[in-house]
Design a protein around this motif. Structure first.
Motif, short mmCIF file in Angstrom:
data_model
loop_
_atom_site.label_atom_id
_atom_site.label_comp_id
_atom_site.label_asym_id
_atom_site.label_seq_id
_atom_site.Cartn_x
_atom_site.Cartn_y
_atom_site.Cartn_z
N UNK A 15 0.81 -1.22 0.00
CA UNK A 15 0.00 0.00 0.00
C UNK A 15 0.85 1.27 0.00
N UNK A 16 2.11 1.15 -0.41
CA UNK A 16 3.01 2.30 -0.46
C UNK A 16 3.33 2.60 -1.92
N UNK A 17 3.22 3.88 -2.30
CA UNK A 17 3.55 4.32 -3.65
C UNK A 17 4.57 5.46 -3.55
N UNK A 18 5.67 5.34 -4.27
CA UNK A 18 6.74 6.34 -4.23
C UNK A 18 6.96 6.91 -5.62
N UNK A 19 7.16 8.22 -5.69
CA UNK A 19 7.48 8.89 -6.95
C UNK A 19 8.54 9.94 -6.67
N UNK A 20 9.46 10.12 -7.61
CA UNK A 20 10.50 11.13 -7.44
C UNK A 20 10.79 11.78 -8.79
N UNK A 21 10.94 13.10 -8.78
CA UNK A 21 11.28 13.83 -9.99
C UNK A 21 12.71 14.36 -9.96
N UNK A 22 13.49 13.91 -8.99
CA UNK A 22 14.86 14.37 -8.86
C UNK A 22 15.03 15.44 -7.81
N UNK A 23 13.94 16.15 -7.49
CA UNK A 23 13.99 17.20 -6.48
C UNK A 23 13.06 16.92 -5.30
N UNK A 24 11.97 16.20 -5.56
CA UNK A 24 10.95 15.95 -4.55
C UNK A 24 10.58 14.47 -4.55
N UNK A 25 10.49 13.89 -3.35
CA UNK A 25 10.02 12.52 -3.18
C UNK A 25 8.58 12.59 -2.68
N UNK A 26 7.68 11.93 -3.39
CA UNK A 26 6.28 11.87 -2.97
C UNK A 26 6.01 10.49 -2.41
N UNK A 27 5.55 10.45 -1.16
CA UNK A 27 5.22 9.19 -0.48
C UNK A 27 3.71 9.16 -0.29
N UNK A 28 3.06 8.15 -0.86
CA UNK A 28 1.62 7.94 -0.67
C UNK A 28 1.45 6.55 -0.10
N UNK A 29 0.70 6.45 0.98
CA UNK A 29 0.48 5.16 1.62
C UNK A 29 -0.84 5.19 2.36
N UNK A 30 -1.38 4.00 2.60
CA UNK A 30 -2.62 3.96 3.38
C UNK A 30 -2.67 2.71 4.22
N UNK B 38 16.67 7.46 -10.89
CA UNK B 38 16.78 6.13 -11.49
C UNK B 38 17.64 5.18 -10.66
N UNK B 39 18.36 5.71 -9.69
CA UNK B 39 19.20 4.87 -8.84
C UNK B 39 18.52 4.56 -7.50
N UNK B 40 17.29 4.96 -7.34
CA UNK B 40 16.60 4.80 -6.06
C UNK B 40 16.48 3.33 -5.65
N UNK B 41 16.70 3.10 -4.36
CA UNK B 41 16.49 1.78 -3.77
C UNK B 41 15.67 2.00 -2.51
N UNK B 42 14.58 1.25 -2.36
CA UNK B 42 13.69 1.43 -1.21
C UNK B 42 13.52 0.12 -0.46
N UNK B 43 13.46 0.23 0.87
CA UNK B 43 13.17 -0.92 1.73
C UNK B 43 12.09 -0.49 2.72
N UNK B 44 11.32 -1.47 3.16
CA UNK B 44 10.27 -1.22 4.15
C UNK B 44 10.28 -2.37 5.14
N UNK B 45 10.54 -2.05 6.41
CA UNK B 45 10.66 -3.08 7.42
C UNK B 45 10.09 -2.56 8.74
N UNK B 46 9.14 -3.29 9.31
CA UNK B 46 8.55 -2.95 10.61
C UNK B 46 8.05 -1.51 10.68
N UNK B 47 7.39 -1.04 9.62
CA UNK B 47 6.80 0.30 9.64
C UNK B 47 7.76 1.42 9.30
N UNK B 48 9.00 1.09 8.92
CA UNK B 48 9.98 2.12 8.59
C UNK B 48 10.36 2.00 7.12
#
Length: 133
Positions: free
Chosen positions: A72-87, A106-116
Motif C-alpha cells: 500500500x506504499x507508492x513512491x514517486x521522485x522527480x529528482x527534487x521531490x520525493x512523494x510518499x503515498x500510503x494507506x 533512477x538509482x533509487x532503492x527502497x526498503x520497508x521493514x517494521x513500519x519504517x
C-alpha cells in the motif's frame, strides 16, 4: 493563589512541551509544525516522522509509516521531490519531501521493514562546464 477547579492541572506543562516541540521542529524543518489540534486523518500526523540524511555520495530518506502494508506504499521522485503515498486501515499518508539536493531518481532503492520506509538515492551528477569556442 487558589487554583480554579475548572483549570486542567497539566495545561501549563502541555503548553510548555508544545512550545519546545515547535522550537525543535522549526529549527530542523521549517515546513513542519507540531500542532496538537491537527486532524490525525489529514495525512502524515504526529506519529509519523521523516528524516533526511545526506552524505557526499547519497541522500537517504527515512519515514515512519505505522500500520501500513508494503503493498500500500507508492513512491514517486522527480529528482527534487520525493512523494510518499500510503494507506492503512485507519489513515492515509500523503507527503511531498523536498530533497536537499538534486538526486538521480533512477538509482533509487527502497526498503520497508517494521513500519519504517527507507529510500536511498545517488546524488545527481553535476552538469558539465560548457566551453565557448
Amino acid at each position: 493563589m487558589r487554583r480554579d477547579d475548572r483549570d486542567e492541572p497539566f495545561d501549563d506543562l502541555f503548553r510548555e512541551i508544545e512550545r519546545m516541540m515547535n522550537e525543535m521542529m522549526n529549527s530542523t524543518n521549517a515546513n513542519m509544525d507540531f500542532d496538537s489540534t491537527r486532524d490525525p486523518d489529514s495525512g502524515f500526523g504526529m506519529d509519523t516522522h521523516v528524516d533526511i540524511h545526506e552524505t557526499d555520495e547519497e541522500i537517504r530518506v527515512v519515514a515512519d509509516l505505522p500500520g501500513v502494508e508494503k503493498d500500500n506504499i507508492d513512491l514517486e521522485c522527480d529528482g527534487k521531490t520525493l512523494t510518499i503515498s500510503a494507506e492503512s486501515e485507519h489513515r492515509q499518508y500523503d507527503e511531498r519531501v523536498s530533497l536537499p539536493t538534486r538526486v538521480n531518481e533512477h538509482t533509487a532503492a527502497a526498503t520497508y521493514n517494521n513500519g519504517v520506509l527507507e529510500v536511498v538515492f545517488d546524488r545527481a551528477e553535476s552538469s558539465s562546464d560548457i566551453s565557448l569556442e
